[in-house]
Design a protein around this motif. Structure first.
Motif, PDB file in Angstrom:
ATOM      1  N   ARG A  35       0.858  -1.195   0.000  1.00 51.35           N
ATOM      2  CA  ARG A  35       0.000   0.000   0.000  1.00 51.35           C
ATOM      3  C   ARG A  35       0.888   1.237   0.000  1.00 51.35           C
ATOM      4  NH1 ARG A  35      -5.477   0.439   3.484  1.00 51.35           N
ATOM      5  NH2 ARG A  35      -5.887  -1.277   2.074  1.00 51.35           N
ATOM      6  N   ASP A 110      -1.887  -3.363  -3.915  1.00 51.17           N
ATOM      7  CA  ASP A 110      -2.917  -2.938  -2.960  1.00 51.17           C
ATOM      8  C   ASP A 110      -3.237  -1.493  -3.317  1.00 51.17           C
ATOM      9  OD1 ASP A 110      -4.507  -3.695  -0.536  1.00 51.17           O
ATOM     10  OD2 ASP A 110      -3.499  -1.973   0.308  1.00 51.17           O
ATOM     11  N   SER A 141      -5.127  -8.274 -10.002  1.00 48.52           N
ATOM     12  CA  SER A 141      -5.923  -9.182  -9.160  1.00 48.52           C
ATOM     13  C   SER A 141      -7.372  -8.721  -9.007  1.00 48.52           C
ATOM     14  CB  SER A 141      -5.283  -9.294  -7.774  1.00 48.52           C
ATOM     15  OG  SER A 141      -5.207  -8.002  -7.178  1.00 48.52           O
ATOM     16  N   THR A 145     -10.796 -10.583  -7.507  1.00 46.99           N
ATOM     17  CA  THR A 145     -11.390 -10.126  -6.248  1.00 46.99           C
ATOM     18  C   THR A 145     -12.876  -9.851  -6.459  1.00 46.99           C
ATOM     19  OG1 THR A 145      -9.283  -9.165  -5.580  1.00 46.99           O
ATOM     20  CG2 THR A 145     -11.241  -8.378  -4.427  1.00 46.99           C
ATOM     21  N   GLY A 167     -13.506   2.070  -7.458  1.00 45.68           N
ATOM     22  CA  GLY A 167     -12.135   1.837  -7.896  1.00 45.68           C
ATOM     23  C   GLY A 167     -12.068   0.601  -8.765  1.00 45.68           C
ATOM     24  N   ASN A 168     -10.889  -0.004  -8.820  1.00 48.32           N
ATOM     25  CA  ASN A 168     -10.689  -1.177  -9.684  1.00 48.32           C
ATOM     26  C   ASN A 168     -11.681  -2.284  -9.372  1.00 48.32           C
ATOM     27  OD1 ASN A 168      -8.447  -0.079 -11.043  1.00 48.32           O
ATOM     28  ND2 ASN A 168      -7.137  -0.607  -9.304  1.00 48.32           N
ATOM     29  N   VAL A 169     -11.917  -2.531  -8.094  1.00 47.80           N
ATOM     30  CA  VAL A 169     -12.810  -3.634  -7.720  1.00 47.80           C
ATOM     31  C   VAL A 169     -14.266  -3.169  -7.706  1.00 47.80           C
ATOM     32  CG1 VAL A 169     -13.288  -5.416  -6.009  1.00 47.80           C
ATOM     33  CG2 VAL A 169     -10.953  -4.603  -6.303  1.00 47.80           C
ATOM     34  N   ASP A 188     -18.691   7.603  -4.991  1.00 47.71           N
ATOM     35  CA  ASP A 188     -17.229   7.667  -4.878  1.00 47.71           C
ATOM     36  C   ASP A 188     -16.890   9.113  -4.511  1.00 47.71           C
ATOM     37  OD1 ASP A 188     -14.730   5.756  -6.147  1.00 47.71           O
ATOM     38  OD2 ASP A 188     -14.266   7.860  -5.733  1.00 47.71           O
ATOM     39  N   VAL A 189     -15.783   9.308  -3.793  1.00 52.30           N
ATOM     40  CA  VAL A 189     -15.383  10.687  -3.499  1.00 52.30           C
ATOM     41  C   VAL A 189     -14.941  11.407  -4.770  1.00 52.30           C
ATOM     42  CG1 VAL A 189     -14.775  10.484  -1.051  1.00 52.30           C
ATOM     43  CG2 VAL A 189     -13.107   9.799  -2.780  1.00 52.30           C
ATOM     44  N   LYS A 193     -15.798   9.198 -11.411  1.00 56.31           N
ATOM     45  CA  LYS A 193     -15.984   7.736 -11.496  1.00 56.31           C
ATOM     46  C   LYS A 193     -17.420   7.369 -11.874  1.00 56.31           C
ATOM     47  CE  LYS A 193     -11.827   6.527 -10.002  1.00 56.31           C
ATOM     48  NZ  LYS A 193     -11.256   5.779  -8.911  1.00 56.31           N
ATOM     49  N   ALA A 219     -16.419  -0.873  -0.864  1.00 59.68           N
ATOM     50  CA  ALA A 219     -15.337  -1.156  -1.817  1.00 59.68           C
ATOM     51  C   ALA A 219     -14.371   0.036  -1.896  1.00 59.68           C
ATOM     52  CB  ALA A 219     -15.920  -1.474  -3.204  1.00 59.68           C
ATOM     53  N   ALA A 220     -14.315   0.813  -0.795  1.00 60.74           N
ATOM     54  CA  ALA A 220     -13.347   1.922  -0.754  1.00 60.74           C
ATOM     55  C   ALA A 220     -12.272   1.556   0.264  1.00 60.74           C
ATOM     56  CB  ALA A 220     -14.060   3.225  -0.396  1.00 60.74           C
ATOM     57  N   PRO A 241     -15.422  -5.923  -0.751  1.00 58.11           N
ATOM     58  CA  PRO A 241     -13.988  -6.223  -0.766  1.00 58.11           C
ATOM     59  C   PRO A 241     -13.144  -5.356   0.159  1.00 58.11           C
ATOM     60  CG  PRO A 241     -14.540  -4.827  -2.618  1.00 58.11           C
ATOM     61  CD  PRO A 241     -15.836  -5.147  -1.923  1.00 58.11           C
ATOM     62  N   ALA A 242     -13.624  -4.201   0.610  1.00 60.61           N
ATOM     63  CA  ALA A 242     -12.765  -3.291   1.378  1.00 60.61           C
ATOM     64  C   ALA A 242     -12.184  -4.022   2.581  1.00 60.61           C
ATOM     65  CB  ALA A 242     -13.551  -2.068   1.833  1.00 60.61           C
ATOM     66  N   ASN A 243     -10.893  -3.883   2.774  1.00 66.13           N
ATOM     67  CA  ASN A 243     -10.240  -4.520   3.911  1.00 66.13           C
ATOM     68  C   ASN A 243     -10.562  -3.754   5.193  1.00 66.13           C
ATOM     69  OD1 ASN A 243      -8.740  -6.683   2.668  1.00 66.13           O
ATOM     70  ND2 ASN A 243      -7.451  -5.120   1.737  1.00 66.13           N
TER      71      ASN A 243
HETATM   72  N1  LIG Z   1      -7.658  -4.871  -5.707  1.00 62.94           N
HETATM   73  C1  LIG Z   1      -7.786  -6.046  -5.114  1.00 62.94           C
HETATM   74  O1  LIG Z   1      -7.592  -7.113  -5.721  1.00 62.94           O
HETATM   75  C2  LIG Z   1      -8.225  -6.111  -3.680  1.00 62.94           C
HETATM   76  C3  LIG Z   1      -8.148  -7.336  -3.008  1.00 62.94           C
HETATM   77  C4  LIG Z   1      -8.610  -7.410  -1.690  1.00 62.94           C
HETATM   78  C5  LIG Z   1      -9.099  -6.283  -1.060  1.00 62.94           C
HETATM   79  N2  LIG Z   1      -9.125  -5.094  -1.742  1.00 62.94           N
HETATM   80  C6  LIG Z   1      -9.632  -3.929  -1.027  1.00 62.94           C
HETATM   81  O2  LIG Z   1     -10.780  -3.442  -1.715  1.00 62.94           O
HETATM   82  C7  LIG Z   1     -10.849  -2.022  -1.605  1.00 62.94           C
HETATM   83  C8  LIG Z   1     -10.870  -1.404  -2.988  1.00 62.94           C
HETATM   84  O3  LIG Z   1      -9.727  -1.814  -3.701  1.00 62.94           O
HETATM   85  P1  LIG Z   1      -9.400  -1.202  -5.138  1.00 62.94           P
HETATM   86  O4  LIG Z   1      -8.246  -1.981  -5.665  1.00 62.94           O
HETATM   87  O5  LIG Z   1     -10.658  -1.097  -5.934  1.00 62.94           O
HETATM   88  O6  LIG Z   1      -8.904   0.256  -4.707  1.00 62.94           O
HETATM   89  P2  LIG Z   1      -8.938   1.595  -5.585  1.00 62.94           P
HETATM   90  O7  LIG Z   1      -7.935   2.495  -4.945  1.00 62.94           O
HETATM   91  O8  LIG Z   1      -8.833   1.292  -7.039  1.00 62.94           O
HETATM   92  O9  LIG Z   1     -10.419   2.168  -5.345  1.00 62.94           O
HETATM   93  C9  LIG Z   1     -10.859   2.764  -4.168  1.00 62.94           C
HETATM   94  C10 LIG Z   1     -11.964   3.758  -4.588  1.00 62.94           C
HETATM   95  O10 LIG Z   1     -12.603   4.226  -3.416  1.00 62.94           O
HETATM   96  C11 LIG Z   1     -12.817   5.636  -3.561  1.00 62.94           C
HETATM   97  N3  LIG Z   1     -12.967   6.180  -2.228  1.00 62.94           N
HETATM   98  C12 LIG Z   1     -12.007   6.451  -1.300  1.00 62.94           C
HETATM   99  N4  LIG Z   1     -12.561   6.931  -0.177  1.00 62.94           N
HETATM  100  C13 LIG Z   1     -13.906   6.944  -0.374  1.00 62.94           C
HETATM  101  C14 LIG Z   1     -15.017   7.331   0.427  1.00 62.94           C
HETATM  102  N5  LIG Z   1     -14.866   7.791   1.671  1.00 62.94           N
HETATM  103  N6  LIG Z   1     -16.254   7.220  -0.110  1.00 62.94           N
HETATM  104  C15 LIG Z   1     -16.431   6.780  -1.370  1.00 62.94           C
HETATM  105  N7  LIG Z   1     -15.411   6.398  -2.167  1.00 62.94           N
HETATM  106  C16 LIG Z   1     -14.170   6.488  -1.679  1.00 62.94           C
HETATM  107  C17 LIG Z   1     -11.618   6.108  -4.341  1.00 62.94           C
HETATM  108  O11 LIG Z   1     -11.859   7.347  -4.978  1.00 62.94           O
HETATM  109  C18 LIG Z   1     -11.433   4.956  -5.342  1.00 62.94           C
HETATM  110  O12 LIG Z   1     -12.206   5.165  -6.515  1.00 62.94           O
HETATM  111  C19 LIG Z   1      -9.619  -1.611  -0.749  1.00 62.94           C
HETATM  112  O13 LIG Z   1     -10.008  -1.557   0.603  1.00 62.94           O
HETATM  113  C20 LIG Z   1      -8.665  -2.774  -0.953  1.00 62.94           C
HETATM  114  O14 LIG Z   1      -7.760  -2.905   0.132  1.00 62.94           O
HETATM  115  C21 LIG Z   1      -8.727  -5.003  -3.026  1.00 62.94           C
END
Ligand SMILES: NC(=O)c1ccc[n+]([C@@H]2O[C@H](COP(=O)([O-])OP(=O)(O)OC[C@H]3O[C@@H](n4cnc5c(N)ncnc54)[C@H](O)[C@@H]3O)[C@@H](O)[C@H]2O)c1
Length: 328
Positions: A35, A110, A141, A145, A167-169, A188-189, A193, A219-220, A241-243
């Motif tokens: 991260r 991450d 990944s 996910t 985001g991506n997920v 999303d903030v 998006k 998922a943020a 998915p959010a950790n």
């Molecule tokens: N990418 C993976 O394969 C994976 C695997 C396991 C867990 N995760 C977890 O899933 C979550 C999302 O992962 P990602 O890869 O999509 O991350 P990312 O950074 O691509 O997306 C996160 C999104 O959340 C938005 N965001 C941030 N704060 C916010 C809020 N307060 N309100 C609304 N939107 C907000 C951001 O603008 C962004 O679009 C994370 O917690 C990550 O740790 C991801």
């Protein structure tokens, strides 16, 4: 101290704090993403690394992987701009810190990193997953996910979902839900998006918790579920998915008391790590690895059954399952 090892390097090239927390290698080498984001001081980054690495131990154990939990955090001072050269310096510093652990820990993408960054880390260590397919890795990944989250959501049922974070997920999940004919509310903030999921209903970030939907899909970033936010929820289940969705373990009991089913994040979000390890360590085909990801649905179903039989919560049953696997 609960963690086996924590290393904090001042990056030789970047001067930035590179934190690698190894929570457990009881079941095998530790895994956990890298991260890179702004923190109010490196100690806040350390707290995050400690929490996230412990969650990775539980994630790997519940998913039945022969791996433990770890995490890398690069704590950027607020306002830091990572241009291409500086980013490469940071990633090489990360690679050196991981290499110093001699295979006890491997990283992956991450928040703030992606497959191309893994290729750069891979220039300093071979203990890295999810490099681009062209560079010999299993690639992004996020689709796996999202597939794992969908398997969990199918078990929970429901006709309407609110996705927090595109985001991506999150954007992938929202698109898959729309394709499955569900009503989907998103936020999303970053308002740009919104264009990613044209068929969804958009609400402001501070309104999504009160969305009248069956399932909320965080998922943020982590910490969405707190004693202040739980009373605002109108859904009957939370799974995403959010950790580290809970601000503290006791918040799971608040959700239970309100009759809201919380599917533990470390169970629901395991698709990426399951896919990457199956493909990169066990030579699985794409199809076979995805089939294993689909198993997240069966795992969740088992936890729900046990919770209703024992009068407990899925969170409690997931903890018990992880504990029993870590004891064997
Ligand atoms: N990418 C993976 O394969 C994976 C695997 C396991 C867990 N995760 C977890 O899933 C979550 C999302 O992962 P990602 O890869 O999509 O991350 P990312 O950074 O691509 O997306 C996160 C999104 O959340 C938005 N965001 C941030 N704060 C916010 C809020 N307060 N309100 C609304 N939107 C907000 C951001 O603008 C962004 O679009 C994370 O917690 C990550 O740790 C991801």
């Amino acid at each position: 101290m609960e963690h086996e090892q924590v290393v904090i390097h001042r990056g030789a090239r970047s001067g930035l704090p590179v934190i690698v927390a190894v929570h457990s290698t009881r079941l095998g080498p530790a895994l956990g993403g890298c991260r890179i984001r702004a923190y109010d001081g490196w100690r806040a980054g350390l707290d995050d690394a400690l929490r996230l690495s412990a969650a990775m131990t539980a994630k790997c154990a519940v998913a039945g992987l022969a791996h433990g939990g770890g995490k890398t955090v690069v704590a950027l001072p607020p306002g830091t701009v990572l241009d291409a050269d500086f980013r490469l310096a940071v990633l090489h510093d990360v690679g050196d810190a991981i290499e110093s652990l001699a295979g006890g820990y491997a990283t992956g993408p991450d928040v703030g990193t992606g497959p191309a960054d893994m290729a750069a880390i891979g220039e300093r260590t071979r203990h890295v997953f999810c490099r681009p397919v062209a560079a010999g890795g299993s690639g992004d990944s996020s689709p796996a996910t999202a597939a794992g989250v969908m398997a969990a959501l199918r078990v929970l049922g429901g006709a309407s979902h609110a996705v927090v974070g595109l985001g991506n997920v999150g954007a992938d999940i929202a698109a898959r839900l729309l394709a499955a004919g569900k009503r989907v509310v998103v936020t999303d903030v970053d308002e740009a998006k919104r264009a990613l999921v044209p068929g969804a209903e958009w609400v402001a970030p501070d309104e999504i918790l009160g969305a009248d939907v069956d399932v909320l899909v965080p998922a943020a970033l982590g910490g969405l579920l707190t004693p202040a936010s739980v009373p605002r929820l109108r859904c009957r289940a939370v799974a995403g998915p959010a950790n580290n969705q809970l601000d503290a373990p006791a918040t799971a009991d608040l959700l239970h008391a309100r009759g809201i089913l919380w599917a533990p994040d470390h169970v629901v979000s395991a698709g990426g790590v399951v896919y990457a390890t199956q493909v990169e360590l066990h030579g699985a085909t794409h199809e076979a690895a995805l089939a294993r990801v689909e198993g997240i649905g069966d795992t969740l179903r088992g936890l729900l059954t046990a919770a209703s039989a024992n009068g407990t919560t899925p969170a409690f049953e997931a903890e018990e399952l992880a504990r029993s696997r870590l004891l064997t």
